[in-house]
Motif scaffolding. Sequence first.
Motif, mmCIF file in Angstrom:
data_model
loop_
_atom_site.group_PDB
_atom_site.id
_atom_site.type_symbol
_atom_site.label_atom_id
_atom_site.label_comp_id
_atom_site.label_asym_id
_atom_site.label_seq_id
_atom_site.Cartn_x
_atom_site.Cartn_y
_atom_site.Cartn_z
ATOM 1 N N ALA A 130 1.250 -1.128 0.055
ATOM 2 C CA ALA A 130 -0.571 0.079 -0.009
ATOM 3 C C ALA A 130 1.368 1.376 -0.197
ATOM 4 O O ALA A 130 0.613 2.266 -0.238
ATOM 5 N N GLY A 131 1.962 0.865 0.581
ATOM 6 C CA GLY A 131 2.818 2.196 1.022
ATOM 7 C C GLY A 131 3.100 2.639 -0.783
ATOM 8 O O GLY A 131 3.801 4.021 -1.086
ATOM 9 N N ILE A 132 3.647 2.039 -1.731
ATOM 10 C CA ILE A 132 4.032 2.195 -2.748
ATOM 11 C C ILE A 132 2.896 2.551 -3.744
ATOM 12 O O ILE A 132 2.837 3.638 -4.694
ATOM 13 N N VAL A 133 1.988 2.518 -3.074
ATOM 14 C CA VAL A 133 0.551 2.921 -4.516
ATOM 15 C C VAL A 133 0.551 4.530 -3.613
ATOM 16 O O VAL A 133 0.157 5.194 -4.764
ATOM 17 N N LEU A 134 0.801 4.197 -2.692
ATOM 18 C CA LEU A 134 0.647 5.974 -1.882
ATOM 19 C C LEU A 134 1.772 6.728 -2.669
ATOM 20 O O LEU A 134 1.316 7.439 -3.328
ATOM 21 N N TRP A 135 2.721 5.904 -2.987
ATOM 22 C CA TRP A 135 3.646 6.724 -2.536
ATOM 23 C C TRP A 135 3.746 7.450 -4.315
ATOM 24 O O TRP A 135 3.503 8.579 -5.211
ATOM 25 N N GLN A 136 3.442 6.688 -5.515
ATOM 26 C CA GLN A 136 2.417 6.214 -6.997
ATOM 27 C C GLN A 136 1.438 7.530 -6.951
ATOM 28 O O GLN A 136 1.867 8.430 -8.399
ATOM 29 N N SER A 137 1.033 7.208 -5.833
ATOM 30 C CA SER A 137 -0.660 8.547 -6.241
ATOM 31 C C SER A 137 0.477 9.796 -6.164
ATOM 32 O O SER A 137 -0.256 10.973 -6.753
ATOM 33 N N PHE A 138 0.654 9.833 -5.222
ATOM 34 C CA PHE A 138 1.843 11.508 -4.670
ATOM 35 C C PHE A 138 1.900 11.772 -6.339
ATOM 36 O O PHE A 138 2.238 13.085 -7.381
ATOM 37 N N ALA A 139 3.078 11.347 -6.950
ATOM 38 C CA ALA A 139 4.088 12.019 -7.809
ATOM 39 C C ALA A 139 2.466 11.301 -9.441
ATOM 40 O O ALA A 139 3.185 12.729 -10.148
ATOM 41 N N LEU A 140 2.165 10.912 -8.630
ATOM 42 C CA LEU A 140 1.063 10.670 -10.818
ATOM 43 C C LEU A 140 0.281 12.154 -10.273
ATOM 44 O O LEU A 140 0.100 13.057 -11.386
ATOM 45 N N ALA A 141 -0.002 11.989 -9.364
ATOM 46 C CA ALA A 141 -1.248 13.498 -9.257
ATOM 47 C C ALA A 141 -0.522 14.536 -9.893
ATOM 48 O O ALA A 141 -0.970 15.666 -9.616
#
Length: 295
Positions: free
Chosen positions: A33-44
């Motif tokens: 879930a942490g990987i998804v969180l970090w990717q969401s910040f960068a993509l957003a």
Amino acid sequence: MTPLLLGAIGLALALPIPALLARTSWPLLVPRAGIVLWQSFALAAILAISGAALSTALWLVTADRLTWWRVALHLVILGVGVLVWIRFWWTAWTVWRETQARRRRQRHLVDLLGTADGVAPSLRILQEQTPIAYCVPNMSSPRIVVSQGTISSLAPADFDAVLEHERAHMRSRHDLVLEAFTVLHRAFPWFMRTDAPLVQSQVMVELLADDAARRAHGATPVARALVTLAGSPTPAGALGVGSAASIRMARLKNPDPRNPLASIAAYSISVLVLVAPTVFLAAPWMIHAWHTLIT
């Protein structure tokens, strides 16, 4: 106003918010879930800055009154958005090309210098006494590389845990996860980014591989192997066992590392960060601007 807000959101998600999140440890409790969180910040961040650029272009066409300072400000926003997208696609190409070249060279070297294992076709054994263990991912011809020093230093159960750790990297294609973080990291100019997402993603893929090895062989063999291989060298483009030893040992000591609350929080924040700026800010403004343009 919308271009300014989207631009501010993009800049906040690219630098200050990730820098603040990096000071906390809870995403490491739930690495997937942490990987998804970090990717969401960068993509957003990329989407917000792109939305700012697009809404700026529409504003320049539909605005009734244009003052020089507003035009200049919006042109700066437009320029940043275009720059980020150009850097994104150029970085995606260069990261892929550089990574593939490194891995081809590494596979060639380990095939030349290492000894093939008759049982595991992908395993290569180097005649080196320094404990080394890493994998060179590839869709068709991956390699797991260990040294003779690793084999002689580890008990059979510990060595099996190391092999399972590397197989987990290759099965889950953690290399693609890290490549995506590298692309998202390099897409922003140096003054608009932080290293935290890339660094923490490297730790979290190791935690995920440790979890796979723990499920197969138990925590104790994984921990013993980690102690032996802590700090062992890993070539560029490969995934190794010996990094972030202290964080990984702390997780291995926990008999049940699952944390449902942290997972729910991470996934919920990810969805909110990706959806909210588009649904509540960008989409209504663009619909209004489009109606203004065609009427």
